[in-house]
Design a protein around this motif. Sequence first.
Motif, PDB file in Angstrom:
ATOM      1  N   ASP A 237       4.304 -12.817  -2.026  1.00  0.00           N
ATOM      2  CA  ASP A 237       4.828 -11.464  -1.953  1.00  0.00           C
ATOM      3  C   ASP A 237       6.137 -11.438  -1.173  1.00  0.00           C
ATOM      4  N   GLU A 238       7.105 -10.697  -1.700  1.00  0.00           N
ATOM      5  CA  GLU A 238       8.438 -10.685  -1.084  1.00  0.00           C
ATOM      6  C   GLU A 238       8.428 -10.166   0.350  1.00  0.00           C
ATOM      7  N   TYR A 239       7.350  -9.487   0.752  1.00  0.00           N
ATOM      8  CA  TYR A 239       7.305  -8.933   2.101  1.00  0.00           C
ATOM      9  C   TYR A 239       6.477  -9.782   3.075  1.00  0.00           C
ATOM     10  N   ALA A 240       5.893 -10.868   2.598  1.00  0.00           N
ATOM     11  CA  ALA A 240       5.010 -11.647   3.464  1.00  0.00           C
ATOM     12  C   ALA A 240       5.752 -12.229   4.666  1.00  0.00           C
ATOM     13  N   TYR A 241       6.976 -12.702   4.454  1.00  0.00           N
ATOM     14  CA  TYR A 241       7.750 -13.252   5.573  1.00  0.00           C
ATOM     15  C   TYR A 241       7.961 -12.177   6.637  1.00  0.00           C
ATOM     16  N   SER A 242       8.285 -10.966   6.192  1.00  0.00           N
ATOM     17  CA  SER A 242       8.478  -9.872   7.139  1.00  0.00           C
ATOM     18  C   SER A 242       7.198  -9.593   7.917  1.00  0.00           C
ATOM     19  N   GLY A 243       6.057  -9.793   7.265  1.00  0.00           N
ATOM     20  CA  GLY A 243       4.783  -9.579   7.942  1.00  0.00           C
ATOM     21  C   GLY A 243       4.586 -10.546   9.090  1.00  0.00           C
ATOM     22  N   LEU A 244       4.971 -11.799   8.880  1.00  0.00           N
ATOM     23  CA  LEU A 244       4.858 -12.796   9.942  1.00  0.00           C
ATOM     24  C   LEU A 244       5.823 -12.460  11.073  1.00  0.00           C
ATOM     25  N   ARG A 245       7.020 -12.024  10.722  1.00  0.00           N
ATOM     26  CA  ARG A 245       7.995 -11.637  11.739  1.00  0.00           C
ATOM     27  C   ARG A 245       7.499 -10.423  12.524  1.00  0.00           C
TER      28      ARG A 245
ATOM     29  N   MET B  55       0.852  -1.182   0.000  1.00  0.00           N
ATOM     30  CA  MET B  55       0.000   0.000   0.000  1.00  0.00           C
ATOM     31  C   MET B  55       0.886   1.230   0.000  1.00  0.00           C
ATOM     32  N   PRO B  56       0.394   2.356  -0.522  1.00  0.00           N
ATOM     33  CA  PRO B  56       1.209   3.568  -0.579  1.00  0.00           C
ATOM     34  C   PRO B  56       1.499   4.116   0.814  1.00  0.00           C
ATOM     35  N   GLY B  57       2.609   4.859   0.928  1.00  0.00           N
ATOM     36  CA  GLY B  57       2.958   5.432   2.218  1.00  0.00           C
ATOM     37  C   GLY B  57       3.431   4.340   3.155  1.00  0.00           C
ATOM     38  N   LEU B  58       2.759   4.223   4.293  1.00  0.00           N
ATOM     39  CA  LEU B  58       3.081   3.168   5.259  1.00  0.00           C
ATOM     40  C   LEU B  58       2.533   1.845   4.735  1.00  0.00           C
ATOM     41  N   ASP B  59       3.415   0.889   4.461  1.00  0.00           N
ATOM     42  CA  ASP B  59       2.931  -0.377   3.888  1.00  0.00           C
ATOM     43  C   ASP B  59       2.330  -1.281   4.964  1.00  0.00           C
ATOM     44  N   GLY B  60       1.805  -2.425   4.525  1.00  0.00           N
ATOM     45  CA  GLY B  60       1.113  -3.314   5.436  1.00  0.00           C
ATOM     46  C   GLY B  60       2.011  -3.933   6.497  1.00  0.00           C
ATOM     47  N   ILE B  61       3.302  -4.091   6.186  1.00  0.00           N
ATOM     48  CA  ILE B  61       4.232  -4.677   7.153  1.00  0.00           C
ATOM     49  C   ILE B  61       4.475  -3.713   8.310  1.00  0.00           C
ATOM     50  N   ALA B  62       4.782  -2.458   7.962  1.00  0.00           N
ATOM     51  CA  ALA B  62       5.024  -1.455   8.998  1.00  0.00           C
ATOM     52  C   ALA B  62       3.764  -1.234   9.827  1.00  0.00           C
ATOM     53  N   ALA B  63       2.611  -1.250   9.166  1.00  0.00           N
ATOM     54  CA  ALA B  63       1.342  -1.070   9.881  1.00  0.00           C
ATOM     55  C   ALA B  63       1.104  -2.237  10.841  1.00  0.00           C
ATOM     56  N   THR B  64       1.397  -3.451  10.386  1.00  0.00           N
ATOM     57  CA  THR B  64       1.247  -4.633  11.246  1.00  0.00           C
ATOM     58  C   THR B  64       2.133  -4.512  12.481  1.00  0.00           C
ATOM     59  N   ARG B  65       3.375  -4.098  12.251  1.00  0.00           N
ATOM     60  CA  ARG B  65       4.321  -3.954  13.368  1.00  0.00           C
ATOM     61  C   ARG B  65       3.780  -2.968  14.405  1.00  0.00           C
ATOM     62  N   ARG B  66       3.219  -1.856  13.940  1.00  0.00           N
ATOM     63  CA  ARG B  66       2.693  -0.841  14.861  1.00  0.00           C
ATOM     64  C   ARG B  66       1.473  -1.356  15.615  1.00  0.00           C
ATOM     65  N   ILE B  67       0.606  -2.063  14.896  1.00  0.00           N
ATOM     66  CA  ILE B  67      -0.620  -2.585  15.521  1.00  0.00           C
ATOM     67  C   ILE B  67      -0.271  -3.598  16.608  1.00  0.00           C
ATOM     68  N   VAL B  68       0.661  -4.497  16.309  1.00  0.00           N
ATOM     69  CA  VAL B  68       1.065  -5.511  17.280  1.00  0.00           C
ATOM     70  C   VAL B  68       1.757  -4.854  18.479  1.00  0.00           C
ATOM     71  N   ALA B  69       2.628  -3.864  18.199  1.00  0.00           N
ATOM     72  CA  ALA B  69       3.346  -3.179  19.277  1.00  0.00           C
ATOM     73  C   ALA B  69       2.395  -2.422  20.197  1.00  0.00           C
ATOM     74  N   ASP B  70       1.266  -2.016  19.661  1.00  0.00           N
ATOM     75  CA  ASP B  70       0.279  -1.271  20.454  1.00  0.00           C
ATOM     76  C   ASP B  70      -0.308  -2.142  21.568  1.00  0.00           C
ATOM     77  N   GLY B  71      -0.243  -3.455  21.383  1.00  0.00           N
ATOM     78  CA  GLY B  71      -0.696  -4.363  22.428  1.00  0.00           C
ATOM     79  C   GLY B  71      -2.202  -4.511  22.543  1.00  0.00           C
ATOM     80  N   GLY B  72      -2.935  -4.024  21.552  1.00  0.00           N
ATOM     81  CA  GLY B  72      -4.390  -4.137  21.586  1.00  0.00           C
ATOM     82  C   GLY B  72      -4.858  -5.537  21.234  1.00  0.00           C
ATOM     83  N   PRO B  73      -6.164  -5.744  21.225  1.00  0.00           N
ATOM     84  CA  PRO B  73      -6.708  -7.082  20.969  1.00  0.00           C
ATOM     85  C   PRO B  73      -6.743  -7.472  19.494  1.00  0.00           C
TER      86      PRO B  73
END
Length: 222
Positions: A87-95, A57-75
Amino acid sequence: MTTVLIADDQPLQRFGFRMLLESQDDMTVVGEAADGAEATRMTAQLRPDVVLMDVRMPGLDGIAATRRIVADGGPSRVLILTTFDLDEYAYSGLRAGASGFLVKDAQPEELLSGIRAVATGDAVVAPSLTRRLLDAYVHHLPATAEPAGSADSPDPRLSPLTERETEILRVMGQGWTNTEIAERFHLAESTVKTHVGRILAKTGSRDRVQAVILAYETKLVG
């Protein structure tokens, strides 16, 4: 009722997902985001059970967004959507802490069952894709001075596991389902689920996806 936030930069794709999800009695779409930054903000505000997250996605991609959401500690838990060719970034998403991944052209019932699984705290690890994905990106794993799985220097993260649990983690890393594990080890499927639960607890793995990654990091498989 499972609440879902759809994050995808393509309006037509979001519309299709919304139509599918809202046709289900047990799901409702609480919002749509067109980029990662919007997905992060909306997740913090709406606290959906599941965020259906596109990677590119443009700007903040889905990986960076996932990292922020998980770090937020919400449900909210994140289900990554990747392209058919992994997708070349899918592994990073799992990490980054995503609870699984699905291909965008998955059958509707696969997507729905995946969302339901993630919402209940499980992880979506499609066996056919897991092996290909991790094989493709295993070279991203940090190098270790000694083979982690060798007899003289076992990885300390595996030391709490029993011999049976170690064997089960190994086949989990190879993409085996609980049913296949039960057949291989001549166990009841409920017993396999108990073993998997103990493996997650003992290794501090957030879910099955993280346990599979651990199996690769410790060279239990690879």
